[in-house]
Design an enzyme around this catalytic site. Structure first.
Site, PDB file in Angstrom:
ATOM      1  N   ALA A   1      -3.191   9.583   4.115  1.00 46.08           N
ATOM      2  CA  ALA A   1      -3.748  10.638   3.252  1.00 46.08           C
ATOM      3  C   ALA A   1      -2.683  11.137   2.295  1.00 46.08           C
ATOM      4  CB  ALA A   1      -4.275  11.778   4.125  1.00 46.08           C
ATOM      5  N   GLY A   2      -2.022  10.188   1.603  1.00 48.82           N
ATOM      6  CA  GLY A   2      -0.922  10.572   0.716  1.00 48.82           C
ATOM      7  C   GLY A   2      -1.334  10.656  -0.734  1.00 48.82           C
TER       8      GLY A   2
ATOM      9  N   CYS B   1       8.056   4.821  -6.395  1.00 47.75           N
ATOM     10  CA  CYS B   1       7.733   3.384  -6.418  1.00 47.75           C
ATOM     11  C   CYS B   1       8.603   2.482  -7.284  1.00 47.75           C
ATOM     12  CB  CYS B   1       6.276   3.215  -6.801  1.00 47.75           C
ATOM     13  SG  CYS B   1       5.203   3.932  -5.545  1.00 47.75           S
TER      14      CYS B   1
ATOM     15  N   LYS C   1       8.363  13.902 -12.794  1.00 47.13           N
ATOM     16  CA  LYS C   1       7.670  13.938 -14.085  1.00 47.13           C
ATOM     17  C   LYS C   1       6.804  15.187 -14.065  1.00 47.13           C
ATOM     18  CE  LYS C   1       4.024  11.197 -14.559  1.00 47.13           C
ATOM     19  NZ  LYS C   1       3.041  10.094 -14.482  1.00 47.13           N
TER      20      LYS C   1
ATOM     21  N   GLY D   1      12.102   8.148 -12.124  1.00 51.13           N
ATOM     22  CA  GLY D   1      12.084   8.534 -10.720  1.00 51.13           C
ATOM     23  C   GLY D   1      10.749   8.125 -10.144  1.00 51.13           C
TER      24      GLY D   1
ATOM     25  N   ASN E   1       4.922  -2.765 -12.088  1.00 51.30           N
ATOM     26  CA  ASN E   1       5.903  -1.676 -11.980  1.00 51.30           C
ATOM     27  C   ASN E   1       7.266  -2.104 -12.522  1.00 51.30           C
ATOM     28  OD1 ASN E   1       4.170   0.223 -11.070  1.00 51.30           O
ATOM     29  ND2 ASN E   1       4.925   0.295  -8.969  1.00 51.30           N
TER      30      ASN E   1
ATOM     31  N   LYS F   1       1.085  -6.403  -8.794  1.00 52.22           N
ATOM     32  CA  LYS F   1       1.414  -4.975  -8.643  1.00 52.22           C
ATOM     33  C   LYS F   1       2.918  -4.752  -8.773  1.00 52.22           C
ATOM     34  CE  LYS F   1       1.561  -0.726  -7.757  1.00 52.22           C
ATOM     35  NZ  LYS F   1       1.153   0.305  -8.700  1.00 52.22           N
ATOM     36  N   LEU F   2       3.703  -5.554  -8.058  1.00 54.35           N
ATOM     37  CA  LEU F   2       5.162  -5.409  -8.152  1.00 54.35           C
ATOM     38  C   LEU F   2       5.629  -5.684  -9.576  1.00 54.35           C
ATOM     39  CD1 LEU F   2       6.493  -7.239  -4.942  1.00 54.35           C
ATOM     40  CD2 LEU F   2       6.215  -4.792  -5.310  1.00 54.35           C
TER      41      LEU F   2
HETATM   42  P1  NAD Z   1       2.658   8.865   1.023  1.00 54.31           P
HETATM   43  O1  NAD Z   1       3.924   8.853   1.779  1.00 54.31           O
HETATM   44  O2  NAD Z   1       2.334  10.036   0.147  1.00 54.31           O
HETATM   45  O3  NAD Z   1       1.436   8.737   2.069  1.00 54.31           O
HETATM   46  C1  NAD Z   1       1.378   7.818   3.105  1.00 54.31           C
HETATM   47  C2  NAD Z   1       0.699   8.483   4.304  1.00 54.31           C
HETATM   48  O4  NAD Z   1       0.459   7.491   5.301  1.00 54.31           O
HETATM   49  C3  NAD Z   1       1.539   9.570   4.975  1.00 54.31           C
HETATM   50  O5  NAD Z   1       0.820  10.797   4.966  1.00 54.31           O
HETATM   51  C4  NAD Z   1       1.769   9.029   6.415  1.00 54.31           C
HETATM   52  O6  NAD Z   1       1.751  10.059   7.401  1.00 54.31           O
HETATM   53  C5  NAD Z   1       0.577   8.115   6.578  1.00 54.31           C
HETATM   54  N1  NAD Z   1       0.762   7.084   7.611  1.00 54.31           N
HETATM   55  C6  NAD Z   1       1.801   6.231   7.786  1.00 54.31           C
HETATM   56  N2  NAD Z   1       1.564   5.409   8.810  1.00 54.31           N
HETATM   57  C7  NAD Z   1       0.355   5.727   9.333  1.00 54.31           C
HETATM   58  C8  NAD Z   1      -0.444   5.225  10.399  1.00 54.31           C
HETATM   59  N3  NAD Z   1      -0.047   4.186  11.123  1.00 54.31           N
HETATM   60  N4  NAD Z   1      -1.641   5.797  10.636  1.00 54.31           N
HETATM   61  C9  NAD Z   1      -2.064   6.855   9.888  1.00 54.31           C
HETATM   62  N5  NAD Z   1      -1.360   7.358   8.840  1.00 54.31           N
HETATM   63  C10 NAD Z   1      -0.163   6.813   8.573  1.00 54.31           C
HETATM   64  O7  NAD Z   1       2.609   7.517   0.187  1.00 54.31           O
HETATM   65  P2  NAD Z   1       1.845   7.251  -1.207  1.00 54.31           P
HETATM   66  O8  NAD Z   1       2.648   7.789  -2.336  1.00 54.31           O
HETATM   67  O9  NAD Z   1       0.428   7.632  -1.049  1.00 54.31           O
HETATM   68  O10 NAD Z   1       1.981   5.669  -1.285  1.00 54.31           O
HETATM   69  C11 NAD Z   1       1.244   4.839  -0.426  1.00 54.31           C
HETATM   70  C12 NAD Z   1       1.354   3.412  -0.923  1.00 54.31           C
HETATM   71  O11 NAD Z   1       0.762   3.316  -2.227  1.00 54.31           O
HETATM   72  C13 NAD Z   1       2.774   2.894  -1.084  1.00 54.31           C
HETATM   73  O12 NAD Z   1       2.785   1.528  -0.745  1.00 54.31           O
HETATM   74  C14 NAD Z   1       3.049   3.047  -2.562  1.00 54.31           C
HETATM   75  O13 NAD Z   1       3.980   2.098  -3.023  1.00 54.31           O
HETATM   76  C15 NAD Z   1       1.698   2.785  -3.168  1.00 54.31           C
HETATM   77  N6  NAD Z   1       1.454   3.431  -4.467  1.00 54.31           N
HETATM   78  C16 NAD Z   1       1.848   4.710  -4.691  1.00 54.31           C
HETATM   79  C17 NAD Z   1       1.560   5.331  -5.904  1.00 54.31           C
HETATM   80  C18 NAD Z   1       1.984   6.749  -6.192  1.00 54.31           C
HETATM   81  O14 NAD Z   1       1.789   7.195  -7.313  1.00 54.31           O
HETATM   82  N7  NAD Z   1       2.522   7.497  -5.242  1.00 54.31           N
HETATM   83  C19 NAD Z   1       0.829   4.639  -6.876  1.00 54.31           C
HETATM   84  C20 NAD Z   1       0.418   3.334  -6.604  1.00 54.31           C
HETATM   85  C21 NAD Z   1       0.734   2.743  -5.392  1.00 54.31           C
HETATM   86  C1  UGA Z   2       4.112   4.451 -11.848  1.00 54.34           C
HETATM   87  C2  UGA Z   2       3.194   3.556 -12.689  1.00 54.34           C
HETATM   88  O1  UGA Z   2       3.068   4.130 -13.990  1.00 54.34           O
HETATM   89  C3  UGA Z   2       1.820   3.428 -12.041  1.00 54.34           C
HETATM   90  O2  UGA Z   2       1.018   2.521 -12.785  1.00 54.34           O
HETATM   91  C4  UGA Z   2       1.988   2.919 -10.609  1.00 54.34           C
HETATM   92  O3  UGA Z   2       0.740   2.856  -9.961  1.00 54.34           O
HETATM   93  C5  UGA Z   2       2.909   3.856  -9.847  1.00 54.34           C
HETATM   94  O4  UGA Z   2       4.184   3.932 -10.531  1.00 54.34           O
HETATM   95  C6  UGA Z   2       3.209   3.390  -8.465  1.00 54.34           C
HETATM   96  O5  UGA Z   2       3.056   2.234  -8.142  1.00 54.34           O
HETATM   97  O6  UGA Z   2       3.651   4.275  -7.741  1.00 54.34           O
HETATM   98  P1  UGA Z   2       4.423   7.053 -11.498  1.00 54.34           P
HETATM   99  O7  UGA Z   2       5.711   6.658 -10.873  1.00 54.34           O
HETATM  100  O8  UGA Z   2       3.535   7.967 -10.747  1.00 54.34           O
HETATM  101  O9  UGA Z   2       3.548   5.748 -11.836  1.00 54.34           O
HETATM  102  O10 UGA Z   2       4.681   7.737 -12.918  1.00 54.34           O
HETATM  103  P2  UGA Z   2       5.117   7.142 -14.348  1.00 54.34           P
HETATM  104  O11 UGA Z   2       4.356   7.843 -15.378  1.00 54.34           O
HETATM  105  O12 UGA Z   2       5.115   5.684 -14.391  1.00 54.34           O
HETATM  106  O13 UGA Z   2       6.622   7.656 -14.452  1.00 54.34           O
HETATM  107  C7  UGA Z   2       7.657   7.107 -13.656  1.00 54.34           C
HETATM  108  C8  UGA Z   2       8.997   7.640 -14.126  1.00 54.34           C
HETATM  109  O14 UGA Z   2       9.317   7.103 -15.402  1.00 54.34           O
HETATM  110  C9  UGA Z   2       9.018   9.158 -14.295  1.00 54.34           C
HETATM  111  O15 UGA Z   2      10.263   9.650 -13.848  1.00 54.34           O
HETATM  112  C10 UGA Z   2       8.870   9.350 -15.789  1.00 54.34           C
HETATM  113  O16 UGA Z   2       9.419  10.542 -16.257  1.00 54.34           O
HETATM  114  C11 UGA Z   2       9.627   8.143 -16.312  1.00 54.34           C
HETATM  115  N1  UGA Z   2       9.205   7.732 -17.671  1.00 54.34           N
HETATM  116  C12 UGA Z   2       7.946   7.296 -17.897  1.00 54.34           C
HETATM  117  C13 UGA Z   2      10.124   7.769 -18.694  1.00 54.34           C
HETATM  118  O17 UGA Z   2      11.303   8.155 -18.499  1.00 54.34           O
HETATM  119  N2  UGA Z   2       9.734   7.373 -19.938  1.00 54.34           N
HETATM  120  C14 UGA Z   2       8.478   6.928 -20.210  1.00 54.34           C
HETATM  121  O18 UGA Z   2       8.199   6.565 -21.383  1.00 54.34           O
HETATM  122  C15 UGA Z   2       7.557   6.893 -19.154  1.00 54.34           C
END
Ligand code: NAD
Ligand code: UGA
Length: 476
Positions: free
Chosen positions: A13-14, A279, A342, A276, A227, A223-224
């Site tokens: 639930a993140g 990811c 951000k 920052g 990013n 996906k990788l």
């Molecule tokens: P997060 O840390 O906010 O949330 C993950 C949650 O999973 C936590 O609340 C944790 O307690 C829970 N968890 C872990 N193991 C568990 C288990 N076995 N059973 C139940 N709950 C469990 O992480 P996030 O930012 O939501 O990222 C999740 C994934 O999505 C990562 O792989 C990340 O790379 C990817 N992702 C993140 C973003 C983003 O913007 N944050 C965007 C795209 C993809």
């Molecule tokens: C990024 C990607 O944009 C998403 O598509 C992806 O799903 C996600 O990572 C993920 O996999 O977690 P996010 O990290 O939430 O999203 O935010 P961004 O808007 O990408 O910004 C990332 C960082 O880059 C921030 O620190 C932001 O300030 C910086 N940034 C972004 C810059 O310095 N310059 C820019 O022009 C854009």
């Protein structure tokens, strides 16, 4: 035959699980969506009656939760029960960089994903579609599949699975908009029926031509790669910002000039304090690890340079602040505007502010920090230095102005008051509206603004007699 999905369970639930499932529930009223997590505190926050207390701040999210929660969207820790009921299970747990062991510092730690797969193997009933929502190394689906084949012997024949890769591309701060109107939805899989079941869910609001189907490995790797490409653009423009500062060029003008070439495009060319977020760094390091693992050291070092440049760039900013302030910030008060990585998020993971503040604290500065959404306890955790205001002991209170300490402020002017310099690290809109003539009267002279986001009004700052450094401005 397309299997009609009635019950979805999302594990995690993140930042991804919460908003993604909220939007699915909102767009698909006929589907029951359960979001489960191990973290009781996080679940309590999702269930909070006060919608300003949800664990994640995202514009527009609270309204959706208010509409759907208790209707077809529920948050709980009943992991076993919800897995049993589900036709489709999203794995949306954290996949941070491994801290120790094989691949430490680069490879993703898949222990949470593995734990989920085991829970699904043991508790699911009948046929279940398992969807990788977390960002995972290419070929993780293979690992998940093999774990799913290992439930207790008695259950073996009653269960079957399909595994799909459906990576999430939302960015924090715009998560709801990104989910409602995505550039694309990517679904990687082997069996068309399973792909169609997931595609049908998205087609409730996403146009068909934006739902891309690929093989499962392409989806994981895309996906990788996405990013890595995005982060690479930021390191590229940040490298040029340093060159601008040395040559009299202006990075905003350079970005505009190159971005108007259709082949380059104008997005993701804002030079800032360094990328920052949870990811970019972890996903690139994962790509580096995979490249090394598959015997491609040149590919690995190409991508590793993106992260190295980012680290260097963050330290470059703290060093130049020290240099401009006569070579020392020891016992000088400095305001820090913005701690989130951000704007429009309360997330501080890998925020450039952490590195820059740590450097300044190390140099002996006294920081006054303000961010409209980040809580002081989070800053304390990130900086690993106690918040001055939390120091109970009277003796220590006397030394509130002790070098290398920080305190949290409630608004911009309280932050700026009595400081030598203002450092803007997050592009919050309210910082664009600062009254610099008022601010200058509160600051110690010669007052400085270090704007790492190019959002402040430079004319007003200069008119107020404040010295200004902006990222990538060669005329600084
Ligand atoms: P997060 O840390 O906010 O949330 C993950 C949650 O999973 C936590 O609340 C944790 O307690 C829970 N968890 C872990 N193991 C568990 C288990 N076995 N059973 C139940 N709950 C469990 O992480 P996030 O930012 O939501 O990222 C999740 C994934 O999505 C990562 O792989 C990340 O790379 C990817 N992702 C993140 C973003 C983003 O913007 N944050 C965007 C795209 C993809
Ligand atoms: C990024 C990607 O944009 C998403 O598509 C992806 O799903 C996600 O990572 C993920 O996999 O977690 P996010 O990290 O939430 O999203 O935010 P961004 O808007 O990408 O910004 C990332 C960082 O880059 C921030 O620190 C932001 O300030 C910086 N940034 C972004 C810059 O310095 N310059 C820019 O022009 C854009």
């Amino acid at each position: 035959m397309v299997i009609k999905i009635k019950n979805i369970c999302c594990i995690g639930a993140g930042y991804v699980g919460g908003p993604t499932m909220a939007v699915i529930a909102d767009k698909c009223p006929e589907i029951n969506v359960d979001v489960v997590d191990l973290d009781q505190d996080r679940i309590n926050k999702w269930n909070s009656q006060d919608f300003s207390k949800l664990p994640i701040y995202e514009p527009g999210l609270a309204e959706i939760i208010e509409r759907c929660r208790g209707v077809n969207l529920n948050f709980s820790i009943s992991i076993k029960e919800k897995i049993e009921n589900a036709d489709m299970i999203f794995i949306s747990v954290n996949t941070p960089t491994k801290k120790k062991g094989l691949g430490a510092g680069k490879a993703s730690d898949l222990k949470w994903v593995e734990a989920c797969a085991r829970q699904v193997a043991n508790h699911s009933k009948g046929y279940t579609i398992v969807v990788e929502k977390s960002t995972l190394p290419v070929r993780t689906a293979e690992v998940i599949k093999s774990i799913l084949k290992t439930p207790e012997e008695s259950d073996k024949n009653s269960k079957s699975f399909d595994v799909l890769s459906n990576p999430e591309f939302l960015a924090e701060g715009t998560a709801v908009q990104d989910l409602i109107n995505p550039d694309r939805v990517l679904i990687g899989g082997e069996r068309q029926e399973a792909i169609d079941s997931l595609s049908k869910i998205y087609s409730n609001w996403v146009p068909k031509n934006k739902i891309l189907e690929t093989n499962i490995w392409s989806s994981e790797l895309a996906k990788l790669t996405a990013n890595a490409f995005l982060a690479q653009r930021i390191s590229s423009i940040n490298s040029i910002s340093a060159l601008c500062e040395s040559t009299g060029a202006d990075v905003r003008e350079v970005a505009r000039a190159i971005g108007s070439d259709n082949r380059i495009g104008s997005k993701f060319l804002d030079s800032g304090p360094g990328f920052g977020g949870s990811c970019f760094k972890k996903d690139i390091l994962n790509l580096v690890y995979l490249s090394e693992y598959f015997g491609l050291p040149e590919v690995a070092s190409f991508w590793e340079a993106v992260v190295k440049l980012n680290n260097w760039h963050q330290h470059r900013i703290s060093q130049l602040i020290v240099k401009k302030l006569f070579g020392t910030v020891s016992s000088k008060k400095i305001s820090i505007l913005g701690f989130a990585f951000k704007s429009n998020t309360n997330d501080t993971r890998e925020s450039a502010a952490i590195t820059i503040c740590k450097d300044l604290l190390e140099e002996g500065a006294i920081l006054k920090i303000y961010d409209p959404k980040v809580e002081p306890f989070q800053i304390e955790k990130d900086l690993e230095v106690k918040n001055n205001e939390n120091i109970e002991d009277n003796e220590d209170k006397k030394f509130n102005n002790k070098e290398g300490t920080w305190s949290f402020c409630e608004d911009v002017y309280e932050t700026i008051n009595g400081t030598d310099a203002v450092v803007v690290l997050t592009e919050w809109e309210e910082y664009t509206k600062i009254n610099w003539s008022k601010a200058s009267k509160m600051m110690r002279s010669p007052a400085w603004v270090f704007d790492a986001r190019s959002i402040t009004n430079q004319k007003e700052i200069k008119k107020a007699g404040i010295k200004l450094w902006r990222i990538g401005d060669g005329l600084n």
